[in-house]
Design an enzyme around this catalytic site. Structure first.
Site, PDB file in Angstrom:
ATOM      1  N   ASP A  38      -1.824  11.051 -15.816  1.00  0.00           N
ATOM      2  CA  ASP A  38      -1.527  10.122 -14.724  1.00  0.00           C
ATOM      3  C   ASP A  38      -0.448  10.785 -13.868  1.00  0.00           C
ATOM      4  O   ASP A  38       0.666  11.027 -14.335  1.00  0.00           O
ATOM      5  CB  ASP A  38      -1.033   8.803 -15.332  1.00  0.00           C
ATOM      6  CG  ASP A  38      -0.759   7.757 -14.261  1.00  0.00           C
ATOM      7  OD1 ASP A  38      -0.383   8.125 -13.125  1.00  0.00           O
ATOM      8  OD2 ASP A  38      -0.916   6.568 -14.572  1.00  0.00           O
ATOM      9  N   ILE A  39      -0.791  11.078 -12.621  1.00  0.00           N
ATOM     10  CA  ILE A  39       0.136  11.877 -11.795  1.00  0.00           C
ATOM     11  C   ILE A  39       1.404  11.101 -11.394  1.00  0.00           C
ATOM     12  O   ILE A  39       2.338  11.691 -10.870  1.00  0.00           O
ATOM     13  CB  ILE A  39      -0.548  12.472 -10.533  1.00  0.00           C
ATOM     14  CG1 ILE A  39      -1.084  11.378  -9.599  1.00  0.00           C
ATOM     15  CG2 ILE A  39      -1.625  13.483 -10.915  1.00  0.00           C
ATOM     16  CD1 ILE A  39      -1.460  11.896  -8.206  1.00  0.00           C
ATOM     17  N   ALA A  62      -5.963   9.857  -5.758  1.00  0.00           N
ATOM     18  CA  ALA A  62      -5.410   9.042  -4.674  1.00  0.00           C
ATOM     19  C   ALA A  62      -5.629   7.564  -4.949  1.00  0.00           C
ATOM     20  O   ALA A  62      -6.531   7.183  -5.696  1.00  0.00           O
ATOM     21  CB  ALA A  62      -6.090   9.400  -3.345  1.00  0.00           C
ATOM     22  N   TYR A  63      -4.783   6.770  -4.339  1.00  0.00           N
ATOM     23  CA  TYR A  63      -4.973   5.318  -4.262  1.00  0.00           C
ATOM     24  C   TYR A  63      -5.649   5.086  -2.914  1.00  0.00           C
ATOM     25  O   TYR A  63      -5.037   5.307  -1.870  1.00  0.00           O
ATOM     26  CB  TYR A  63      -3.607   4.622  -4.335  1.00  0.00           C
ATOM     27  CG  TYR A  63      -3.665   3.120  -4.156  1.00  0.00           C
ATOM     28  CD1 TYR A  63      -3.366   2.257  -5.211  1.00  0.00           C
ATOM     29  CD2 TYR A  63      -3.997   2.555  -2.932  1.00  0.00           C
ATOM     30  CE1 TYR A  63      -3.420   0.880  -5.042  1.00  0.00           C
ATOM     31  CE2 TYR A  63      -4.054   1.183  -2.766  1.00  0.00           C
ATOM     32  CZ  TYR A  63      -3.760   0.357  -3.813  1.00  0.00           C
ATOM     33  OH  TYR A  63      -3.808  -0.997  -3.647  1.00  0.00           O
ATOM     34  N   THR A 103      -5.475  12.060   4.949  1.00  0.00           N
ATOM     35  CA  THR A 103      -6.487  11.230   5.618  1.00  0.00           C
ATOM     36  C   THR A 103      -6.356  11.208   7.141  1.00  0.00           C
ATOM     37  O   THR A 103      -5.252  11.363   7.677  1.00  0.00           O
ATOM     38  CB  THR A 103      -6.359   9.785   5.071  1.00  0.00           C
ATOM     39  OG1 THR A 103      -7.204   8.918   5.820  1.00  0.00           O
ATOM     40  CG2 THR A 103      -4.938   9.251   5.192  1.00  0.00           C
ATOM     41  N   TYR A 127      -1.409   1.906   3.346  1.00  0.00           N
ATOM     42  CA  TYR A 127      -2.142   3.055   2.795  1.00  0.00           C
ATOM     43  C   TYR A 127      -1.832   4.295   3.624  1.00  0.00           C
ATOM     44  O   TYR A 127      -1.498   5.363   3.088  1.00  0.00           O
ATOM     45  CB  TYR A 127      -3.655   2.763   2.814  1.00  0.00           C
ATOM     46  CG  TYR A 127      -4.521   3.998   2.653  1.00  0.00           C
ATOM     47  CD1 TYR A 127      -4.715   4.577   1.400  1.00  0.00           C
ATOM     48  CD2 TYR A 127      -5.135   4.594   3.759  1.00  0.00           C
ATOM     49  CE1 TYR A 127      -5.497   5.719   1.256  1.00  0.00           C
ATOM     50  CE2 TYR A 127      -5.916   5.731   3.623  1.00  0.00           C
ATOM     51  CZ  TYR A 127      -6.090   6.284   2.374  1.00  0.00           C
ATOM     52  OH  TYR A 127      -6.864   7.428   2.239  1.00  0.00           O
TER      53      TYR A 127
END
Ligand code: NAP
Length: 292
Positions: A38-39, A62-63, A103, A127
């Site tokens: 888990d980063i 990523a979330y 993104t 985000y």
């Protein structure tokens, strides 16, 4: 001796393709999904990287829940920003190059021509802010990180992942009798995960660092992308266009977020093929996965 690479977030659409492409190019690859590393856990990241003397560290974790992030901005920031700091610090210790993905949503969408790396970001929500902060962390601690901004990622892995992708959502809707409504006033550059992985590794192999955009190479509205998906898939549901005013989402999104691949191409990396051919490849690869 083969070059050594690590992929974090290896079970996601892009992670799967990075692992496949690196192996095809004879890298020695360690792939960690969220259960394995888990980063957001700095000690786990540090000890994982200390065990494997990697030259390249790819972060495709990523979330990505753009709307949910408005209710839990901390969760988005933890994965998309603070965890990238964990990775950057750990890469510095072992002298590895960090390759991180961001993104098109870092932009506000007021442009009418594809965004270049020189355009100023202006994120519109939690985000997007978290992803921009991740870029900054990747650059803050490392001189040679490579940050790749992309757009609307879709890969055959999306068949099996919890988050899926736009193509799979369209196919699911097409199987139902109701008309499908898709926005025509939002334009992006939906990007095929296998090509994104290949072009990114090309940049790495050319010794590139800094900020790069990798998108489809052409701006397309989500409505026209849906039309193309149905044409290539050979299905004909009732598809209607809608717009931002009628189709409200919790998070604000940039109306125009197509990315220019100009800098990537000037670095000597091949341009993207036409979107129709790309979708044909998607459906070919998807068919072999559905059979399995
Ligand atoms: N998908 C898009 O449309 C899009 C658009 C623009 C940019 N991007 C960027 O492109 C990159 C790749 O996206 P993608 O489409 O491959 O996303 P994806 O399919 O949603 O994969 C993301 C992966 O990250 C994992 N992950 C989440 N939190 C983690 C953590 N704390 N530690 C380790 N792994 C964790 C997820 O695991 P779980 O499934 O267990 O949560 C999932 O396997 C990301 O940087 C994303 O922000 C994506």
């Amino acid at each position: 001796m083969s070059r050594r690479a690590v992929v974090f977030g290896a079970a996601g659409q892009l992670g799967i393709e990075l692992v496949r492409e690196l192996k095809e190019r004879h890298y020695s690859v360690i792939a960690w999904d969220r259960r394995q590393v888990d980063i957001t856990d700095p000690a786990a990241v540090e000890s994982a990287l200390a065990q494997f003397d990697a030259e390249f560290v790819f972060n495709s974790a990523a979330y990505n829940q753009v709307d949910v992030a408005e209710q839990e901005p901390q969760a988005a920031f933890l994965v998309n920003a603070l965890a990238v700091r964990n990775l950057a610090l750990a890469c510095r210790q072992v002298d590895a190059q960090l390759i991180h993905f961001s993104t098109d949503y870092v932009f506000d969408g007021r442009a009418r021509a594809p965004y270049t790396e020189e355009d100023h970001p202006h994120p519109l929500g939690a985000y997007a802010v978290s992803k921009l902060a991740g870029e900054l962390y990747a650059q803050a601690y490392l001189e040679n990180s490579l940050v790749v901004r992309t757009s609307g990622v879709f890969g055959p892995g999306g068949l099996a992942t919890a988050r899926g992708n736009f193509v799979e959502v369209m196919l699911r809707l097409a199987a139902k009798p109701n008309p499908i409504r898709v926005v025509e006033d939002h334009v992006a550059s939906p990007t095929f995960a296998p090509l994104l992985a290949a072009r990114t590794i090309d940049l790495v192999e050319k010794g590139q660092a800094g900020l790069f955009h990798i998108g489809a190479g052409v701006p397309v509205s989500w409505f026209h992308f849906a039309q193309l998906i149905f044409e290539v898939a050979g299905v004909s549901p009732t598809l209607l266009s809608t717009n931002e005013r009628e189709y409200r989402t919790v998070a604000r999104r940039p109306q125009y977020s197509a990315l220019s691949n100009g800098k990537m191409e000037r670095a000597g990396v091949a341009a993207m093929p036409p979107l129709r051919d790309v979708l044909a490849s998607y459906f070919e690869q998807r068919a072999t996965m559905v059979k399995k």
